[in-house]
Design a protein around this motif. Structure first.
Motif, PDB file in Angstrom:
ATOM      1  N   ASN A   1       8.058  -0.987  -6.439  1.00 28.91           N
ATOM      2  CA  ASN A   1       8.906  -0.985  -5.244  1.00 28.91           C
ATOM      3  C   ASN A   1       9.451  -2.363  -4.872  1.00 28.91           C
ATOM      4  O   ASN A   1       9.984  -2.534  -3.786  1.00 28.91           O
TER       5      ASN A   1
ATOM      6  N   TYR B   1       2.079  -0.343  -7.483  1.00 25.05           N
ATOM      7  CA  TYR B   1       2.980   0.225  -6.471  1.00 25.05           C
ATOM      8  C   TYR B   1       3.929  -0.862  -5.938  1.00 25.05           C
ATOM      9  O   TYR B   1       5.133  -0.641  -5.804  1.00 25.05           O
TER      10      TYR B   1
ATOM     11  N   LEU C   1       0.830  -1.204   0.000  1.00 24.17           N
ATOM     12  CA  LEU C   1       0.000   0.000   0.000  1.00 24.17           C
ATOM     13  C   LEU C   1       0.865   1.254   0.000  1.00 24.17           C
ATOM     14  O   LEU C   1       1.835   1.350   0.753  1.00 24.17           O
ATOM     15  N   PRO C   2       0.508   2.236  -0.835  1.00 27.74           N
ATOM     16  CA  PRO C   2       1.284   3.483  -0.893  1.00 27.74           C
ATOM     17  C   PRO C   2       1.280   4.207   0.451  1.00 27.74           C
ATOM     18  O   PRO C   2       0.376   4.010   1.269  1.00 27.74           O
ATOM     19  N   PRO C   3       2.281   5.053   0.682  1.00 27.51           N
ATOM     20  CA  PRO C   3       2.420   5.742   1.971  1.00 27.51           C
ATOM     21  C   PRO C   3       1.215   6.590   2.381  1.00 27.51           C
ATOM     22  O   PRO C   3       0.961   6.763   3.563  1.00 27.51           O
TER      23      PRO C   3
ATOM     24  N   PRO D   1      -3.856  -0.360  -8.589  1.00 25.68           N
ATOM     25  CA  PRO D   1      -2.761   0.566  -8.247  1.00 25.68           C
ATOM     26  C   PRO D   1      -1.846   0.038  -7.133  1.00 25.68           C
ATOM     27  O   PRO D   1      -0.637   0.288  -7.171  1.00 25.68           O
ATOM     28  N   SER D   2      -2.383  -0.691  -6.188  1.00 22.14           N
ATOM     29  CA  SER D   2      -1.530  -1.265  -5.137  1.00 22.14           C
ATOM     30  C   SER D   2      -0.597  -2.318  -5.708  1.00 22.14           C
ATOM     31  O   SER D   2       0.559  -2.432  -5.294  1.00 22.14           O
TER      32      SER D   2
ATOM     33  N   LYS E   1      -2.968   0.766   7.387  1.00 21.55           N
ATOM     34  CA  LYS E   1      -2.624  -0.250   6.391  1.00 21.55           C
ATOM     35  C   LYS E   1      -3.033  -1.667   6.802  1.00 21.55           C
ATOM     36  O   LYS E   1      -3.609  -2.401   5.999  1.00 21.55           O
TER      37      LYS E   1
END
Length: 153
Positions: free
Chosen positions: A112, A108, A57-59, A104-105, A64
């Motif tokens: 990363n 991401y 999950l993005p910051p 999108p997760s 979370k």
């Protein structure tokens, strides 16, 4: 890759059982059973690998761990909803939306190099998207065909 194998494996078994016990193949029902089985399988990952899943999950997303658990519960509820005739279509549309919202997760995580099972940053990276994006599209189409589209086979 494992969710795809579960999807196809359960689909094949469901087709076999509908042929044996109902006398004919029931493709939409078998598709819903397969998607339900795959969703239960992937939901388990939300509880078994929650620490690694939070890394996907993005910051900017808060809570979370709670989001990971909630999405796991959502998958289980969707698995059940696909098998209840009165809820099938609504569940399918919501599941399609869910598949679109979680993409999108996954992007991401790939950017990363998240390895959710290990909870580390040594995952396959962007190459994974060559598999994940078509897989996500397959899930959307599969859900639509097996749960929403009206047809007779």
């Amino acid at each position: 890759m494992k969710p795809l194998l579960i999807l196809f494996g359960v689909f094949g078994l469901a087709l076999l059982f509908t042929r044996i016990f109902r006398g004919h193949y029931e493709f939409p029902l078998s598709g819903r059973i397969a998607m339900s089985g795959m969703l239960v399988f992937t939901a388990m990952g939300h509880f078994l690998f929650s620490e690694g899943m939070t890394m996907m999950l993005p910051p900017f997303i808060s809570y979370k761990t709670e989001v990971v658990y909630l999405t796991g519960i959502t998958e289980v509820v969707a698995a059940i909803g696909l098998l209840i005739p009165n809820f099938r279509r609504t569940t399918a549309w919501l599941l399609i939306l869910f598949f679109i919202l979680i993409l999108p997760s996954n992007i991401y995580a790939a950017v990363n190099h998240v390895n959710y099972q290990k909870g580390s940053l040594d995952g396959p990276g962007l190459i994974y998207l060559w598999f994940r994006i078509p897989l996500q599209i397959l899930f959307v189409v599969w859900t639509y065909i097996s749960s929403i589209r009206n047809y007779e086979i």
